[in-house]
Design a protein around this motif. Sequence first.
Motif, PDB file in Angstrom:
ATOM      1  N   ASP B  37       0.827  -1.211   0.000  1.00  0.00           N
ATOM      2  CA  ASP B  37       0.000   0.000   0.000  1.00  0.00           C
ATOM      3  C   ASP B  37       0.858   1.256   0.000  1.00  0.00           C
ATOM      4  OD1 ASP B  37      -2.281  -1.430   0.022  1.00  0.00           O
ATOM      5  OD2 ASP B  37      -2.626  -1.274   2.198  1.00  0.00           O
ATOM      6  N   ILE B  38       0.804   1.996  -1.092  1.00  0.00           N
ATOM      7  CA  ILE B  38       1.600   3.225  -1.158  1.00  0.00           C
ATOM      8  C   ILE B  38       0.854   4.327  -0.399  1.00  0.00           C
ATOM      9  CG2 ILE B  38       2.500   5.004  -2.722  1.00  0.00           C
ATOM     10  CD1 ILE B  38       3.024   2.679  -4.714  1.00  0.00           C
ATOM     11  N   VAL B  39       1.569   4.988   0.503  1.00  0.00           N
ATOM     12  CA  VAL B  39       0.916   5.969   1.368  1.00  0.00           C
ATOM     13  C   VAL B  39       1.348   7.402   1.069  1.00  0.00           C
ATOM     14  CG1 VAL B  39       0.532   4.313   3.228  1.00  0.00           C
ATOM     15  CG2 VAL B  39       2.639   5.657   3.199  1.00  0.00           C
ATOM     16  N   TYR B  40       2.418   7.553   0.338  1.00  0.00           N
ATOM     17  CA  TYR B  40       2.881   8.912   0.051  1.00  0.00           C
ATOM     18  C   TYR B  40       3.788   8.906  -1.176  1.00  0.00           C
ATOM     19  CZ  TYR B  40       4.978  13.536   0.662  1.00  0.00           C
ATOM     20  OH  TYR B  40       5.390  14.826   0.472  1.00  0.00           O
ATOM     21  N   GLU B  60       6.485   5.981  -0.752  1.00  0.00           N
ATOM     22  CA  GLU B  60       6.552   5.363   0.564  1.00  0.00           C
ATOM     23  C   GLU B  60       5.352   4.460   0.774  1.00  0.00           C
ATOM     24  OE1 GLU B  60       8.601   9.291   2.675  1.00  0.00           O
ATOM     25  OE2 GLU B  60       6.698   8.508   3.438  1.00  0.00           O
ATOM     26  N   SER B  61       5.619   3.281   1.311  1.00  0.00           N
ATOM     27  CA  SER B  61       4.528   2.462   1.812  1.00  0.00           C
ATOM     28  C   SER B  61       4.633   2.514   3.326  1.00  0.00           C
ATOM     29  CB  SER B  61       4.637   1.038   1.279  1.00  0.00           C
ATOM     30  OG  SER B  61       5.810   0.443   1.769  1.00  0.00           O
ATOM     31  N   VAL B  62       3.809   1.721   4.042  1.00  0.00           N
ATOM     32  CA  VAL B  62       3.824   1.830   5.495  1.00  0.00           C
ATOM     33  C   VAL B  62       5.206   1.516   6.051  1.00  0.00           C
ATOM     34  CG1 VAL B  62       2.908   0.852   7.622  1.00  0.00           C
ATOM     35  CG2 VAL B  62       1.377   1.369   5.748  1.00  0.00           C
ATOM     36  N   ALA B  65      10.351   2.468   1.840  1.00  0.00           N
ATOM     37  CA  ALA B  65      10.435   3.693   1.058  1.00  0.00           C
ATOM     38  C   ALA B  65      11.362   3.412  -0.094  1.00  0.00           C
ATOM     39  CB  ALA B  65      10.979   4.821   1.906  1.00  0.00           C
ATOM     40  N   GLY B  88      -2.564   5.930  -3.376  1.00  0.00           N
ATOM     41  CA  GLY B  88      -2.970   4.555  -3.665  1.00  0.00           C
ATOM     42  C   GLY B  88      -3.349   4.336  -5.123  1.00  0.00           C
TER      43      GLY B  88
END
Lengths: 448, 127, 484
Positions: B37-40, B60-62, B65, B88
């Motif tokens: 899950d990509i978060v940023y 970045e994912s959880v 990076a 996402g």
Amino acid sequence: MYPYIQNTKEDIKRMLETIGIDSVDHLFSDIPEDIRFDRELDLKPSMSEMEVRKYLTDMSKKNLTINDLTCFLGAGAYDHYIPSVVKHITSRSEFYTSYTPYQPEVSQGTLQYIFEYQTLICKLTGMEVANASLYDGGTAIAEAAIMATNITRKDQLVISKTVNPQYREVLKTYAHLQNLEVIEVDEAEGVTNLDELKKNVTDKTAAVIVQSPNFFGIVEDLKAIEEIAHSQKKTLFVTCVDPISLGILKSPGSLGADIVVGEGQSLGISLQFGGPYLGFIAVNKAHMRRLPGRLVGETVDANGKRAFVLTLQAREQHIRREKATSNICSNQGINTLAAAVYLVTLGKQGLREVAARSTQMAHYAYSEMIKSGKFKPLFNKPFFKEFAVTSDIDADTVNKKLLDEKILGGYALEKDYPQYKNGILYAVTEKRTKEEIDKLISVLEGIE
Amino acid sequence: MKVLKDLYYTKDHEWLKVEGDEAYIGLTDFAQDSLGDIVYVELPEVDDEFSKEDAFAAVESVKAASDVFMPVDGKIVEVNEALLDEPGLINEDPYENWIAKIEIADKSQLDELLSADEYEKLLDEEV
Amino acid sequence: MRKYDKLIFELSKPGRRAFKLPESSIEEKNLEELIPAEFLSDEELDLPELSEVDIIRHYINLSNKNYGVDTGFYPLGSCTMKYNPKINEDMAGLDGFQNIHPFQSEDTVQGALQLMYELDKALCEISGMDKMTLQPAAGAHGELTGLALIKAYHEHRGDTKRTKIIVPDSAHGTNPASAMMAGFQTIEIKSTEEGLVDIESLKAALDDEVAGLMLTNPNTLGLFERHIVEIAKLVHDAGGLLYYDGANANAILGKVRPGDMGFDVVHFNLHKTFSTPHGGGGPGSGPVGVKKILMDYLPTPTVEKDGDRYYLNYNIPHSVGRMKDFYGHFSILVRAYSYILAMGKDGLKTVSEMAVLNANYLAHKLKDYYNLPEGTIYKHEFVMAGLKGALSDVTTLDVAKRLLDYGYHPPTIYFPLIVNEALMTEPTESESIETLDEFAEVMIKIAEEAKENPELLKEAPHNTPIGRPDEARAARNPVLRYEG
């Protein structure tokens, strides 16, 4: 027998048999023989708890404490009252024997108090995001400075000489490592010299760093400094602040600060000879992904229930390694809990009252001290809970005489500011009474 | 893993879709899948210039990076700002949701990139 | 109680108080007469209003949602979650240690300085170094301090092209991050199949631009770097220095010393090896020890003794400067020294022997169910590469979450990065054979559950205060303070 080791001889035998070896030594056979430590450590033999207690209690009694002496010493570490609840809550071993909350399902206690701490720091400083804390005031300034250079891609830091001298030393150490330039701006009359500041802020400046109330206890004109800092498009305005002062003073956030840092020792943390204390840092949302250190965020669990987790971790060393925003790994954990408990215990009214009382008592002490003319004000500027005076008598003599009368005197300014020979910085908190201050004055007046 | 035929690829799992002197850059299906899950998404600024293999963006994912590297020399002409609010999107459709559009400095560098077939072969080796 | 779900701000009610000042003993003035109105805030503070009862219950409820070493087994690899002796807390709380101001004159704090001096000596003896600085605030801060010393050493010799630090790929994340903070470039070198430093990779990386090598020994896989003498020689011959990351020092007390292995600078984590509490993330303490060649660069001040008098020494010729405020995390130092006194020369050695025995025993019990190399001797910890056998899609994360259901804190997961599905397990010397047996049984049961009922693991934990939190949501839309 050791109280913290449980294996009995019988247990050891069973464990060795299970592994299939005949001695514990076998487990160290992979250490090359020529470097094995083949003698006893040159330390004392193990002590019983009774002996440890006696040995260290005797040692501790060689110190004079702020319970033996009446404390008028500050300069970055303060004798504010710590309510009983603080110790009782921080002594819960579910809190203090836990590790960093990497398993949120069994760390909601830690995560929530950090989230509440972050919120409290935001409310005090007038900023949008605070992290889970840094080591202390000095390293918080250094981290803020490095953060500013990363955001602005400039490598020059302008800091006022009215910032705590230790903080400036820490900044210089860190800056040297990263090849950053530190320009120190002179003070005039105990405050940042604004003309000098103007001259030094250029398009190369990553950050302007000031402290208010500053090292001399004086409230700086943050509004004027903000204008100078922001006269350059990218330059960030970093302010260092005494959190207690925010009970009565305008918040740095409301005065346009980009990064707010400070030392949080005043918030329910004992003096304990200089540490551990509490560094705090707060920014606005635009810069949150550049923050060093841990952050706790709110989310929901699998059942939609409110939950807290460490978040934006991709900034941190354990994920980003050499590209992290900082190498910091720990936060000040249990001290953030102390600060949070302190702030909610004082609450809306209490923090204001403590700040106001400190100011009142400090001003009383100041006016009494300068009455006879023997001690003269070093500066004539508005101050919060600390003020500087000077006289014909050197600071060491003054402090020795005070100590004889069980008074812990002020901070001698000469070692950091040679121009203020005989200058002494006194701190007065809400704990001091008229009686104590009057005694201080009478001893001072009696010094030959 | 989905690999589209008409794109150029890098061994770092970026794709490049060329349109005249310009090109869109994004992450491959394999890259988004490995990140989770990509978060940023950290985007470059328009007009920033980069050389081939420079990190120009980061995702970045959880718990991970990753930098995104330039497949060729070039200048950023547009960034996909939709990713700032909805990072996402890359997970949903990595080939539709490009990261940046660039002006290619030297089109001869395209010859050094992988074709879809070559990239698929690389993926087989990695798995 | 574990269902308690209030934030402190949600308990606030106008008019409640938990704090009262005494009546003022002076005639107070208007604040505006003391400080110009333009500096004074004209807004009310936005802090909650609570009674003391509210506050105590709130935090006690929160504490019930936490897991500490005092709650149960906490085999978190590389974190050394050993028992935190209660006498340590009492000693740190002594009036003579807790209530002294850092700027008091030296003659009024001789006891504090004596403690620091004696701790310095004890840590030197344990590490085989010549002098310590107690200033660093944590392990990572110790690393930064040590690297600053290495930098100063090269700079002082005019050897300014040494800009690189070598770090093995199994290293803690703080190593490369600290190198970056110290202004170095990190060169990562590979590990061998077995998990040790690859000597050929090291040789290839060594040149006249290398300032030093950072190494943990035993390393993060729990393996002793057997070739440490050769490694030290190679680095020294190339003109570099060796940094010892003491995160794993719990394995070697009284058995082998970093100083004798050839390291030039060492940090200890007092919150790991010397039993001071982790505090939910800190404060830690990371004293740094050096060999003679680096003594002139130590941060100021150090603690020295002259006759019977202890003093702070600010006169260090080429000091790197100050790393933090004051002298270090003093009350953490008190706790660590209390522990060293309680364990003594005999007990510290027993600590490492039992920590290593416990690790090997537990590894032995688990090796048929989790991936572990055969016949390896571990030090204080071991790293399992997930569940044994080809299994559905059950991951190490699922195993960890299922452990929570059984009342254990899981091992460190997904670290070191060079091991797939890593479960890094460090039982410490504090644990009994009964605890290790029970934990092993649960781990084996989980391995069976993974085959028979994987959903049980995938949906774990089932009986913790919260279920798995949505971390992606937290990171995508950060809510970092209460805005209610």
